[in-house]
Design a protein around this motif. Structure first.
Motif, PDB file in Angstrom:
ATOM      1  N   TYR A 280      24.957   7.331  15.601  1.00 44.74           N
ATOM      2  CA  TYR A 280      26.406   7.534  15.650  1.00 44.74           C
ATOM      3  C   TYR A 280      26.814   8.509  16.757  1.00 44.74           C
ATOM      4  O   TYR A 280      27.966   8.518  17.185  1.00 44.74           O
ATOM      5  CB  TYR A 280      26.931   8.004  14.282  1.00 44.74           C
ATOM      6  CG  TYR A 280      26.621   9.444  13.961  1.00 44.74           C
ATOM      7  CD1 TYR A 280      27.589  10.431  14.092  1.00 44.74           C
ATOM      8  CD2 TYR A 280      25.358   9.813  13.514  1.00 44.74           C
ATOM      9  CE1 TYR A 280      27.298  11.751  13.797  1.00 44.74           C
ATOM     10  CE2 TYR A 280      25.068  11.117  13.216  1.00 44.74           C
ATOM     11  CZ  TYR A 280      26.032  12.087  13.355  1.00 44.74           C
ATOM     12  OH  TYR A 280      25.751  13.395  13.074  1.00 44.74           O
ATOM     13  N   LYS A 281      25.888   9.315  17.272  1.00 47.78           N
ATOM     14  CA  LYS A 281      26.188  10.238  18.377  1.00 47.78           C
ATOM     15  C   LYS A 281      26.046   9.558  19.744  1.00 47.78           C
ATOM     16  O   LYS A 281      26.383  10.142  20.758  1.00 47.78           O
ATOM     17  CB  LYS A 281      25.224  11.424  18.339  1.00 47.78           C
ATOM     18  CG  LYS A 281      25.308  12.269  17.097  1.00 47.78           C
ATOM     19  CD  LYS A 281      24.269  13.375  17.207  1.00 47.78           C
ATOM     20  CE  LYS A 281      23.824  13.820  15.850  1.00 47.78           C
ATOM     21  NZ  LYS A 281      22.673  14.718  15.913  1.00 47.78           N
ATOM     22  N   GLY A 282      25.500   8.346  19.761  1.00 45.94           N
ATOM     23  CA  GLY A 282      25.273   7.635  21.013  1.00 45.94           C
ATOM     24  C   GLY A 282      23.882   7.870  21.575  1.00 45.94           C
ATOM     25  O   GLY A 282      23.573   7.422  22.673  1.00 45.94           O
ATOM     26  N   GLU A 283      23.026   8.558  20.835  1.00 50.27           N
ATOM     27  CA  GLU A 283      21.670   8.851  21.287  1.00 50.27           C
ATOM     28  C   GLU A 283      20.769   7.654  20.974  1.00 50.27           C
ATOM     29  O   GLU A 283      20.863   7.062  19.904  1.00 50.27           O
ATOM     30  CB  GLU A 283      21.152  10.090  20.559  1.00 50.27           C
ATOM     31  CG  GLU A 283      19.908  10.665  21.150  1.00 50.27           C
ATOM     32  CD  GLU A 283      19.555  12.003  20.505  1.00 50.27           C
ATOM     33  OE1 GLU A 283      18.415  12.427  20.715  1.00 50.27           O
ATOM     34  OE2 GLU A 283      20.382  12.595  19.797  1.00 50.27           O
ATOM     35  N   GLN A 284      19.913   7.320  21.931  1.00 54.16           N
ATOM     36  CA  GLN A 284      19.057   6.149  21.755  1.00 54.16           C
ATOM     37  C   GLN A 284      17.698   6.559  21.211  1.00 54.16           C
ATOM     38  O   GLN A 284      17.115   7.566  21.611  1.00 54.16           O
ATOM     39  CB  GLN A 284      18.877   5.406  23.071  1.00 54.16           C
ATOM     40  CG  GLN A 284      18.158   4.092  22.899  1.00 54.16           C
ATOM     41  CD  GLN A 284      18.172   3.249  24.152  1.00 54.16           C
ATOM     42  OE1 GLN A 284      18.557   3.704  25.211  1.00 54.16           O
ATOM     43  NE2 GLN A 284      17.735   2.019  24.043  1.00 54.16           N
ATOM     44  N   HIS A 285      17.191   5.735  20.299  1.00 53.77           N
ATOM     45  CA  HIS A 285      15.879   5.925  19.689  1.00 53.77           C
ATOM     46  C   HIS A 285      15.124   4.607  19.808  1.00 53.77           C
ATOM     47  O   HIS A 285      15.725   3.543  19.903  1.00 53.77           O
ATOM     48  CB  HIS A 285      16.024   6.289  18.205  1.00 53.77           C
ATOM     49  CG  HIS A 285      16.912   7.477  17.966  1.00 53.77           C
ATOM     50  ND1 HIS A 285      16.441   8.753  17.921  1.00 53.77           N
ATOM     51  CD2 HIS A 285      18.257   7.561  17.783  1.00 53.77           C
ATOM     52  CE1 HIS A 285      17.453   9.584  17.696  1.00 53.77           C
ATOM     53  NE2 HIS A 285      18.562   8.875  17.615  1.00 53.77           N
ATOM     54  N   LYS A 286      13.794   4.695  19.786  1.00 56.66           N
ATOM     55  CA  LYS A 286      12.984   3.479  19.863  1.00 56.66           C
ATOM     56  C   LYS A 286      11.870   3.592  18.842  1.00 56.66           C
ATOM     57  O   LYS A 286      11.105   4.554  18.845  1.00 56.66           O
ATOM     58  CB  LYS A 286      12.397   3.308  21.260  1.00 56.66           C
ATOM     59  CG  LYS A 286      11.633   2.020  21.433  1.00 56.66           C
ATOM     60  CD  LYS A 286      11.136   1.879  22.858  1.00 56.66           C
ATOM     61  CE  LYS A 286      10.387   0.598  23.042  1.00 56.66           C
ATOM     62  NZ  LYS A 286       9.893   0.462  24.408  1.00 56.66           N
TER      63      LYS A 286
END
Length: 114
Positions: free
Chosen positions: A52-58
């Motif tokens: 929701y913060k716009g941070e990308q995870h993989k």
């Protein structure tokens, strides 16, 4: 015998001309380079997630047997971008545009050693 030779002479000349045309044009066709066959993996081994913060995870997992969390349940996965265990929580609600959908809250797992 000369009559027989005269009878087949036009056919032989035609065949010789055809063979000559084929031999002359043998290498006239453009050479087509062989295109390598792309091997596409059929099994998905990793997937990206934007919280929701716009941070990308993989995350990497067996996606065929993977059940994504819903209704505020947590799922712990190892993030390949941040190199730590993270808790993923899906929350259903309105986004900034007023559209209903799931947003994902990602927090560092408290048992992570970092």
């Amino acid at each position: 015998m000369t009559e027989r030779m005269n009878k087949y002479t036009p056919t032989m000349i035609f065949l010789v001309l055809c063979m000559l045309i084929v031999l002359v044009n043998w290498n006239c066709a453009p050479k087509i380079k062989e295109v390598p066959i792309a091997r596409v993996p059929t099994k998905i081994t990793s997937y990206p997630l934007i919280d929701y913060k716009g941070e990308q995870h993989k995350y990497r997992d067996n996606f065929d047997s993977f059940i994504f969390p819903r209704d505020s349940k947590k799922l712990t996965q190892y993030c390949a971008f941040h190199f730590e265990w993270e808790d993923i929580k899906a929350v259903y609600g309105k986004d900034d545009d007023g559209e209903w959908g799931y947003s994902y809250i990602v927090n560092k797992n408290k048992k992570s050693w970092k």
